[in-house]
Every structure is written in C-alpha cells, then in structure tokens.
Design a protein around this motif. Structure first.
Motif: not given
Length: 54
Positions: A39-40, A42-43, A48-51
């Motif tokens: 998550l880090l 990706f952000y 943004r965080f994944p949908r």
C-alpha cells in the motif's frame, strides 16, 4: 483498464523499499508488514490508495 507490463528497471524504481520506508514498515508484523509495504509503494507511485482489491 489494462496497463502494459513494466520493464525490470521500472519495477526496481517503483517497488524497492527505501531506507526511510523500512522504518515505517519495521513496526508491522508478518502479512500486515507485506500489505502495508504494498500500500505504501502504491501510494507513493499513484498519490492515492487502490480502489478495491484488484
């Protein structure tokens, strides 16, 4: 939306854990650590965080 595959250099650039990120990840345990790291990264790449899970 399908994205073209990343070249190895892009994978290394975008998904390598940096020293300062290791400090954030170090406090997590087991699967939580892996999920947090993903998550880090990706952000940091997308701002943004994944949908959803995909």
């Amino acid at each position: 939306m399908k994205h073209p595959p990343m070249h190895i250099d892009e994978l290394v650039e975008h998904w390598t854990i940096l020293d300062e990120e290791r400090d954030l990840i170090a406090g997590k345990r087991d699967a939580t650590r892996l999920g947090f790291a993903i998550l880090l990264k990706f952000y940091t790449q997308h701002g943004r965080f994944p949908r959803g899970r995909s």
